[in-house]
Design an enzyme around this catalytic site. Structure first.
Site, mmCIF file in Angstrom:
data_model
loop_
_atom_site.group_PDB
_atom_site.id
_atom_site.type_symbol
_atom_site.label_atom_id
_atom_site.label_comp_id
_atom_site.label_asym_id
_atom_site.label_seq_id
_atom_site.Cartn_x
_atom_site.Cartn_y
_atom_site.Cartn_z
ATOM 1 N N ASN A 189 0.873 -1.175 0.000
ATOM 2 C CA ASN A 189 0.000 0.000 0.000
ATOM 3 C C ASN A 189 0.907 1.222 0.000
ATOM 4 O OD1 ASN A 189 -1.792 2.035 0.528
ATOM 5 N ND2 ASN A 189 -2.312 1.362 2.612
ATOM 6 N N LYS A 223 0.141 4.240 -0.243
ATOM 7 C CA LYS A 223 -0.483 5.428 0.386
ATOM 8 C C LYS A 223 -0.257 6.653 -0.518
ATOM 9 C CE LYS A 223 -0.095 3.138 4.783
ATOM 10 N NZ LYS A 223 -0.038 3.232 6.252
ATOM 11 N N HIS A 238 -9.435 1.231 4.647
ATOM 12 C CA HIS A 238 -8.175 1.329 5.397
ATOM 13 C C HIS A 238 -8.398 2.209 6.630
ATOM 14 C CE1 HIS A 238 -4.086 2.464 6.446
ATOM 15 N NE2 HIS A 238 -3.717 1.345 5.847
ATOM 16 N N GLU A 260 -6.769 4.535 7.861
ATOM 17 C CA GLU A 260 -6.551 5.976 7.648
ATOM 18 C C GLU A 260 -7.783 6.607 7.025
ATOM 19 O OE1 GLU A 260 -2.817 5.475 5.604
ATOM 20 O OE2 GLU A 260 -1.931 4.859 7.516
ATOM 21 N N GLU A 289 -5.490 -5.098 10.392
ATOM 22 C CA GLU A 289 -4.443 -4.124 10.683
ATOM 23 C C GLU A 289 -4.742 -3.436 12.018
ATOM 24 O OE1 GLU A 289 -2.369 -2.857 6.797
ATOM 25 O OE2 GLU A 289 -4.089 -1.568 7.049
ATOM 26 N N GLY A 291 2.549 1.970 10.874
ATOM 27 C CA GLY A 291 3.536 3.036 10.749
ATOM 28 C C GLY A 291 4.231 3.373 12.061
ATOM 29 N N SER A 311 3.358 -2.404 10.344
ATOM 30 C CA SER A 311 4.810 -2.521 10.556
ATOM 31 C C SER A 311 5.346 -3.905 10.201
ATOM 32 C CB SER A 311 5.192 -2.144 11.996
ATOM 33 O OG SER A 311 4.833 -0.799 12.254
ATOM 34 N N GLY A 326 2.877 -1.163 4.262
ATOM 35 C CA GLY A 326 3.013 0.262 3.973
ATOM 36 C C GLY A 326 4.473 0.608 3.733
ATOM 37 N N GLY A 327 5.131 1.078 4.786
ATOM 38 C CA GLY A 327 6.501 1.590 4.675
ATOM 39 C C GLY A 327 7.468 0.676 3.931
HETATM 40 P P1 PGA Z 1 2.878 0.043 7.648
HETATM 41 O O1 PGA Z 1 1.425 0.289 6.987
HETATM 42 O O2 PGA Z 1 3.402 -1.224 7.061
HETATM 43 O O3 PGA Z 1 3.688 1.256 7.248
HETATM 44 O O4 PGA Z 1 2.679 -0.044 9.114
HETATM 45 C C1 PGA Z 1 0.535 -0.762 6.780
HETATM 46 C C2 PGA Z 1 -0.757 -0.218 6.212
HETATM 47 O O5 PGA Z 1 -1.210 0.838 6.656
HETATM 48 O O6 PGA Z 1 -1.373 -0.840 5.317
#
Ligand code: PGA
Length: 256
Positions: free
Chosen positions: A10, A12, A98, A100, A170, A176, A216, A237-238
């Site tokens: 993802n 983002k 998601h 967010e 999640e 994050g 994470s 994500g990251g």
């Molecule tokens: P992250 O994000 O791996 O940076 O924690 C995961 C996500 O929000 O899908």
């Protein structure tokens, strides 16, 4: 029941079209072994980068997803994108709900449900996100929160369609933050999700649904997480923003 592992990145609100193309080219160069056919690899760029990424990924084992979808077919919905628009752009998967979007853009279980129905009707493969906040986990409310999200988000979906939906668990406190749920906690929560799906759709459907972990996830913890019986991949994500960290994570998830 063997479920195909699915690793999705993802991105983002990151990557211009040129940067997205560059990342996909780098991934293609690394993911040449046919062993990678054992799993589904998806990247989910922002809308303006989708065209370039679809083109770069064409003919490769990298599949493309979007990060959101609107439920209406078309009309006066400024800033929104429909299922048909995504399909026509060459998108195969779509992330829905998601955390967010739930936290910052007013997404609810009802809007998740509407978006999910639109995605299914268009033949897109949905990745539906659920997860609890830190205070909910600390207050012992995790299972209750997830059950509510599952019942609301998946209301009115047929068992046949549900079997093809991907669920991303999640925990919001892990996104994050560098804090990952331990494999034990993640497994326990995934098992609860599968139990709720079985109550709603029956054991056979629940056994087919792929449940990803997200929050994470990185090369260091992917192997142990994906080795859990109810964890069928990850939403990343990251660690998905660079080819080396994403490929390293994929290799760990495969047990390579
Ligand atoms: P992250 O994000 O791996 O940076 O924690 C995961 C996500 O929000 O899908």
């Amino acid at each position: 029941m063997s479920r195909k592992v699915i690793i999705a990145g993802n991105w983002k609100m990151n990557k211009t079209a040129a940067e997205g193309r560059e990342l996909v080219e780098a991934l293609k160069a690394e993911l040449t072994c046919s062993c990678y056919d054992q799993l589904d690899i998806v990247v989910c760029p922002p809308f303006t980068t989708i065209g370039a990424v679809v083109e770069a990924a064409r003919g490769s084992r990298i599949k493309v997803g979007a990060q959101n979808i609107h439920w209406a077919a078309n009309g006066a919905f400024t800033g929104e994108i429909s299922a048909d628009m995504l399909k026509t752009a060459g998108v195969e998967y779509v992330i829905i709900g998601h955390s967010e979007r739930r936290q910052y853009f007013g997404e609810t279980d009802a809007t998740v449900n509407s978006r999910l129905k639109a995605a299914i009707a268009a033949g897109l493969k949905p990745i539906v996100c659920i997860g609890e906040l830190l205070e909910e986990r600390e207050g012992g409310l995790t299972e209750k929160v997830l059950t509510t999200q599952i019942r609301g988000g998946f209301d009115g979906i047929s068992g046949e369609k549900m079997a093809e939906v991907v669920v991303a668990y999640e925990p919001v406190w892990a996104i994050g933050t560098g804090k990952t749920a331990t494999p034990d906690i993640a497994q326990e929560t995934h098992a609860h999700i599968r139990k709720e799906l079985a109550a709603m759709f029956g054991e056979e459907v629940a056994a087919k649904v792929r449940i990803q972990y997200g929050g994470s996830m990185k090369a260091d913890n992917a192997r142990e997480l994906v080795a859990q019986p109810d964890i069928d991949g990850g939403l990343i994500g990251g660690a998905a923003l660079k080819a080396d960290s994403f490929v390293a994570l994929i290799n760990e998830a495969m047990g390579k």
